[in-house]
Design a protein around this motif. Structure first.
Motif, PDB file in Angstrom:
ATOM      1  N   TYR A  80      39.903  13.885  42.839  1.00  0.00           N
ATOM      2  CA  TYR A  80      41.275  13.729  43.326  1.00  0.00           C
ATOM      3  C   TYR A  80      41.571  14.643  44.513  1.00  0.00           C
ATOM      4  CZ  TYR A  80      42.214  10.995  39.152  1.00  0.00           C
ATOM      5  OH  TYR A  80      42.191  10.026  38.204  1.00  0.00           O
ATOM      6  N   TYR A  81      40.756  15.662  44.746  1.00  0.00           N
ATOM      7  CA  TYR A  81      40.974  16.602  45.837  1.00  0.00           C
ATOM      8  C   TYR A  81      39.811  16.508  46.822  1.00  0.00           C
ATOM      9  CZ  TYR A  81      44.491  18.579  42.744  1.00  0.00           C
ATOM     10  OH  TYR A  81      45.577  18.742  41.930  1.00  0.00           O
ATOM     11  N   SER A  82      40.157  16.472  48.092  1.00  0.00           N
ATOM     12  CA  SER A  82      39.135  16.322  49.141  1.00  0.00           C
ATOM     13  C   SER A  82      38.846  17.664  49.799  1.00  0.00           C
ATOM     14  CB  SER A  82      39.619  15.324  50.203  1.00  0.00           C
ATOM     15  OG  SER A  82      38.717  15.287  51.286  1.00  0.00           O
ATOM     16  N   PHE A  83      37.580  17.956  49.934  1.00  0.00           N
ATOM     17  CA  PHE A  83      37.133  19.183  50.614  1.00  0.00           C
ATOM     18  C   PHE A  83      36.265  18.848  51.832  1.00  0.00           C
ATOM     19  CE2 PHE A  83      37.989  20.453  46.260  1.00  0.00           C
ATOM     20  CZ  PHE A  83      38.712  21.627  46.430  1.00  0.00           C
ATOM     21  N   ASN A  84      36.483  17.664  52.398  1.00  0.00           N
ATOM     22  CA  ASN A  84      35.664  17.233  53.526  1.00  0.00           C
ATOM     23  C   ASN A  84      35.753  18.186  54.709  1.00  0.00           C
ATOM     24  OD1 ASN A  84      34.714  15.027  52.147  1.00  0.00           O
ATOM     25  ND2 ASN A  84      36.192  13.585  53.020  1.00  0.00           N
ATOM     26  N   SER A  85      36.954  18.685  54.988  1.00  0.00           N
ATOM     27  CA  SER A  85      37.123  19.600  56.130  1.00  0.00           C
ATOM     28  C   SER A  85      36.325  20.880  55.921  1.00  0.00           C
ATOM     29  CB  SER A  85      38.605  19.927  56.329  1.00  0.00           C
ATOM     30  OG  SER A  85      39.337  18.750  56.629  1.00  0.00           O
ATOM     31  N   LEU A  86      36.347  21.408  54.691  1.00  0.00           N
ATOM     32  CA  LEU A  86      35.585  22.625  54.418  1.00  0.00           C
ATOM     33  C   LEU A  86      34.084  22.369  54.508  1.00  0.00           C
ATOM     34  CD1 LEU A  86      37.592  24.175  51.440  1.00  0.00           C
ATOM     35  CD2 LEU A  86      37.710  24.742  53.873  1.00  0.00           C
ATOM     36  N   TYR A  87      33.653  21.188  54.064  1.00  0.00           N
ATOM     37  CA  TYR A  87      32.239  20.840  54.215  1.00  0.00           C
ATOM     38  C   TYR A  87      31.845  20.815  55.690  1.00  0.00           C
ATOM     39  CZ  TYR A  87      31.287  19.632  49.318  1.00  0.00           C
ATOM     40  OH  TYR A  87      31.062  19.682  47.969  1.00  0.00           O
ATOM     41  N   LEU A  88      32.699  20.258  56.528  1.00  0.00           N
ATOM     42  CA  LEU A  88      32.393  20.185  57.961  1.00  0.00           C
ATOM     43  C   LEU A  88      32.334  21.573  58.586  1.00  0.00           C
ATOM     44  CD1 LEU A  88      34.477  17.093  59.135  1.00  0.00           C
ATOM     45  CD2 LEU A  88      32.006  17.261  58.833  1.00  0.00           C
ATOM     46  N   VAL A  89      33.261  22.455  58.165  1.00  0.00           N
ATOM     47  CA  VAL A  89      33.244  23.818  58.693  1.00  0.00           C
ATOM     48  C   VAL A  89      31.941  24.520  58.316  1.00  0.00           C
ATOM     49  CG1 VAL A  89      34.323  26.096  58.512  1.00  0.00           C
ATOM     50  CG2 VAL A  89      35.746  24.058  58.748  1.00  0.00           C
ATOM     51  N   LEU A  90      31.522  24.389  57.068  1.00  0.00           N
ATOM     52  CA  LEU A  90      30.270  25.014  56.641  1.00  0.00           C
ATOM     53  C   LEU A  90      29.057  24.406  57.337  1.00  0.00           C
ATOM     54  CD1 LEU A  90      30.361  25.815  52.817  1.00  0.00           C
ATOM     55  CD2 LEU A  90      29.938  27.360  54.722  1.00  0.00           C
ATOM     56  N   LEU A  91      29.095  23.086  57.565  1.00  0.00           N
ATOM     57  CA  LEU A  91      27.996  22.452  58.298  1.00  0.00           C
ATOM     58  C   LEU A  91      27.904  23.002  59.712  1.00  0.00           C
ATOM     59  CD1 LEU A  91      28.243  18.707  57.200  1.00  0.00           C
ATOM     60  CD2 LEU A  91      26.356  20.280  56.768  1.00  0.00           C
ATOM     61  N   CYS A  92      29.043  23.168  60.363  1.00  0.00           N
ATOM     62  CA  CYS A  92      29.046  23.720  61.726  1.00  0.00           C
ATOM     63  C   CYS A  92      28.524  25.151  61.729  1.00  0.00           C
ATOM     64  CB  CYS A  92      30.456  23.670  62.307  1.00  0.00           C
ATOM     65  SG  CYS A  92      31.063  21.997  62.650  1.00  0.00           S
ATOM     66  N   MET A  93      28.946  25.955  60.764  1.00  0.00           N
ATOM     67  CA  MET A  93      28.481  27.341  60.685  1.00  0.00           C
ATOM     68  C   MET A  93      26.971  27.392  60.424  1.00  0.00           C
ATOM     69  SD  MET A  93      31.638  28.901  58.461  1.00  0.00           S
ATOM     70  CE  MET A  93      30.817  30.455  58.202  1.00  0.00           C
ATOM     71  N   THR A  94      26.501  26.530  59.530  1.00  0.00           N
ATOM     72  CA  THR A  94      25.072  26.509  59.232  1.00  0.00           C
ATOM     73  C   THR A  94      24.255  26.118  60.462  1.00  0.00           C
ATOM     74  OG1 THR A  94      25.568  25.888  56.940  1.00  0.00           O
ATOM     75  CG2 THR A  94      23.316  25.535  57.712  1.00  0.00           C
ATOM     76  N   THR A  95      24.716  25.092  61.181  1.00  0.00           N
ATOM     77  CA  THR A  95      24.012  24.652  62.384  1.00  0.00           C
ATOM     78  C   THR A  95      24.039  25.727  63.461  1.00  0.00           C
ATOM     79  OG1 THR A  95      24.673  22.381  61.880  1.00  0.00           O
ATOM     80  CG2 THR A  95      23.852  22.808  64.092  1.00  0.00           C
ATOM     81  N   TRP A  96      25.178  26.391  63.619  1.00  0.00           N
ATOM     82  CA  TRP A  96      25.323  27.431  64.648  1.00  0.00           C
ATOM     83  C   TRP A  96      24.390  28.611  64.372  1.00  0.00           C
ATOM     84  CZ3 TRP A  96      27.633  27.925  69.276  1.00  0.00           C
ATOM     85  CH2 TRP A  96      27.792  29.217  69.790  1.00  0.00           C
ATOM     86  N   CYS A  97      24.291  29.005  63.110  1.00  0.00           N
ATOM     87  CA  CYS A  97      23.508  30.198  62.772  1.00  0.00           C
ATOM     88  C   CYS A  97      22.013  29.920  62.638  1.00  0.00           C
ATOM     89  CB  CYS A  97      24.032  30.815  61.480  1.00  0.00           C
ATOM     90  SG  CYS A  97      25.704  31.498  61.597  1.00  0.00           S
ATOM     91  N   PHE A  98      21.647  28.723  62.122  1.00  0.00           N
ATOM     92  CA  PHE A  98      20.251  28.497  61.775  1.00  0.00           C
ATOM     93  C   PHE A  98      19.600  27.342  62.520  1.00  0.00           C
ATOM     94  CE2 PHE A  98      22.429  30.075  57.891  1.00  0.00           C
ATOM     95  CZ  PHE A  98      21.904  31.350  57.922  1.00  0.00           C
ATOM     96  N   GLY A  99      20.369  26.569  63.297  1.00  0.00           N
ATOM     97  CA  GLY A  99      19.759  25.526  64.098  1.00  0.00           C
ATOM     98  C   GLY A  99      19.996  24.126  63.566  1.00  0.00           C
ATOM     99  N   ARG A 100      19.523  23.176  64.343  1.00  0.00           N
ATOM    100  CA  ARG A 100      19.772  21.766  64.068  1.00  0.00           C
ATOM    101  C   ARG A 100      19.088  21.284  62.790  1.00  0.00           C
ATOM    102  NH1 ARG A 100      17.830  18.143  68.863  1.00  0.00           N
ATOM    103  NH2 ARG A 100      15.941  19.274  68.271  1.00  0.00           N
ATOM    104  N   ILE A 101      17.853  21.711  62.535  1.00  0.00           N
ATOM    105  CA  ILE A 101      17.128  21.258  61.342  1.00  0.00           C
ATOM    106  C   ILE A 101      17.841  21.717  60.075  1.00  0.00           C
ATOM    107  CG2 ILE A 101      14.935  21.306  60.117  1.00  0.00           C
ATOM    108  CD1 ILE A 101      14.914  19.780  62.767  1.00  0.00           C
ATOM    109  N   ALA A 102      18.261  22.981  60.061  1.00  0.00           N
ATOM    110  CA  ALA A 102      18.998  23.488  58.901  1.00  0.00           C
ATOM    111  C   ALA A 102      20.320  22.749  58.724  1.00  0.00           C
ATOM    112  CB  ALA A 102      19.246  24.988  59.048  1.00  0.00           C
ATOM    113  N   GLY A 103      20.967  22.422  59.845  1.00  0.00           N
ATOM    114  CA  GLY A 103      22.221  21.682  59.755  1.00  0.00           C
ATOM    115  C   GLY A 103      22.034  20.286  59.203  1.00  0.00           C
ATOM    116  N   LEU A 104      20.989  19.588  59.668  1.00  0.00           N
ATOM    117  CA  LEU A 104      20.735  18.234  59.162  1.00  0.00           C
ATOM    118  C   LEU A 104      20.359  18.260  57.687  1.00  0.00           C
ATOM    119  CD1 LEU A 104      18.744  16.767  62.196  1.00  0.00           C
ATOM    120  CD2 LEU A 104      21.061  16.156  61.493  1.00  0.00           C
ATOM    121  N   THR A 105      19.572  19.250  57.289  1.00  0.00           N
ATOM    122  CA  THR A 105      19.181  19.355  55.879  1.00  0.00           C
ATOM    123  C   THR A 105      20.401  19.615  54.991  1.00  0.00           C
ATOM    124  OG1 THR A 105      17.023  20.211  56.536  1.00  0.00           O
ATOM    125  CG2 THR A 105      17.697  20.558  54.250  1.00  0.00           C
TER     126      THR A 105
END
Length: 321
Positions: A80-105
């Motif tokens: 009933y509750y959406s956390f899509n925005s938080l998932y996107l923020v974490l995906l961006c942080m992961t990609t920024w810190c560790f690169g594209r492969i880590a972000g895609l994984t």
């Protein structure tokens, strides 16, 4: 007879506003450069710059913890509750810190987790059966396309950011470091010298006859002289030693040596290599070098700069240690 123009209230207010704006620009212009840059940056920009300068290893722990907390929160609250925005923020942080492969994984794992926890349905009905199988597959595909696009965009931005950061520390004409990178790398050399119980050798090189080359043969010839000196200086030191063009026809280097005698020999070799390269060229220019040893990089550079002028005063083309 002098005519006096009567200004309207709007014109007076406009003039006062422009005068205040000019005063603010003048005050801001006289601030130190670091304070000017800090005032122009947002909190997000400062966080991105700091994370880009730091190592990726410390970020692993807190990003993994944030992923675990978000997944647990998503599982507890249900569909009933959406956390899509938080998932996107974490995906961006992961990609920024560790690169594209880590972000895609992490993006693939995040999509799989959200589909498992919330189903393929819409977030308001929270009923998987309310959406046809074809529509559910299409929704999941669109979510995947959006996530991949964002990850690739952040990865491309990070690569561009890193390239611009590297270019900001390099002198474009000679390929050596500039003054900013020299100051930063010298601090690292100072810490390395203390760790290895060695001393610093700092030197300042100033070209003799460079202005005459520029005046007689043009700036293209002067640029060629600068490149010759840069190549010779780079060849005279080790790959991990610090070299830079400080500006104009002034160069500098900083490296570690065992003792003062070794520093004297190294400074003599650097001066000989640079002089040989300049004498082998077609341009009538030489160089003066001032060098000094010490444990404090700022003090050693001050002494090297002072004795460099003593070398020029003693007849140029000289080395003073």
């Amino acid at each position: 007879m002098t005519r006096h123009r009567e200004y309207s209230k709007q014109e007076i207010l406009k003039d006062e506003g422009s005068r205040k704006a000019r005063c603010n620009r003048v005050r801001f212009r006289h601030l130190p450069l670091a304070r000017q840059q800090s005032a122009q940056r947002t909190l997000l920009e400062m966080m991105l710059r700091r994370s880009a300068r730091s190592s990726a290893r410390p970020a692993i722990g807190w990003i993994v913890i944030m992923w675990i907390v978000l997944a647990a929160l998503d599982g507890i609250t249900g569909p009933y509750y959406s956390f899509n925005s938080l998932y996107l923020v974490l995906l961006c942080m992961t990609t920024w810190c560790f690169g594209r492969i880590a972000g895609l994984t992490s993006g693939a794992l995040a999509i799989a987790a959200t589909l498992y926890l919330n189903g393929f349905g819409d977030e308001f009905s929270a009923q998987e059966s309310s959406v046809p199988a074809l529509a559910a597959a299409g929704n999941a595909s669109m979510r995947g396309v959006g996530v991949v696009f964002i990850i690739l965009l952040v990865g491309a931005f990070r690569r561009t950011f890193d390239q611009e950061q590297a270019n900001a520390l390099i002198d474009p004409l000679t390929g050596l470091g500039n003054r900013r990178s020299f100051q930063r790398e010298c601090k690292r050399q100072e810490m390395a010298a203390r760790r290895d119980r060695r001393i610093l050798l700092c030197g300042v090189i100033d070209l003799d006859g460079f202005k005459a080359v520029n005046d007689q043969h043009g700036h293209a010839a002067g640029d060629e002289v600068l490149r010759i000196v840069a190549q010779a200086l780079g060849a005279a030191v080790r790959p991990y030693d610090v070299t830079a063009r400080l500006g104009g026809d002034e160069f500098a280097f900083c490296l570690t040596v065992r003792d003062e005698a070794a520093g004297h020999r190294k400074a003599g070799r650097i001066h000989a290599v640079v002089m040989a390269a300049m004498e082998a060229s077609e341009w009538a220019a030489t160089c003066s070098l001032g060098a000094a040893t010490g444990s404090d990089v700022e003090q050693a550079l001050r002494v090297a700069d002072r004795v460099m002028y003593e070398a020029k005063a003693s007849g140029k083309s000289a080395l003073v240690f």
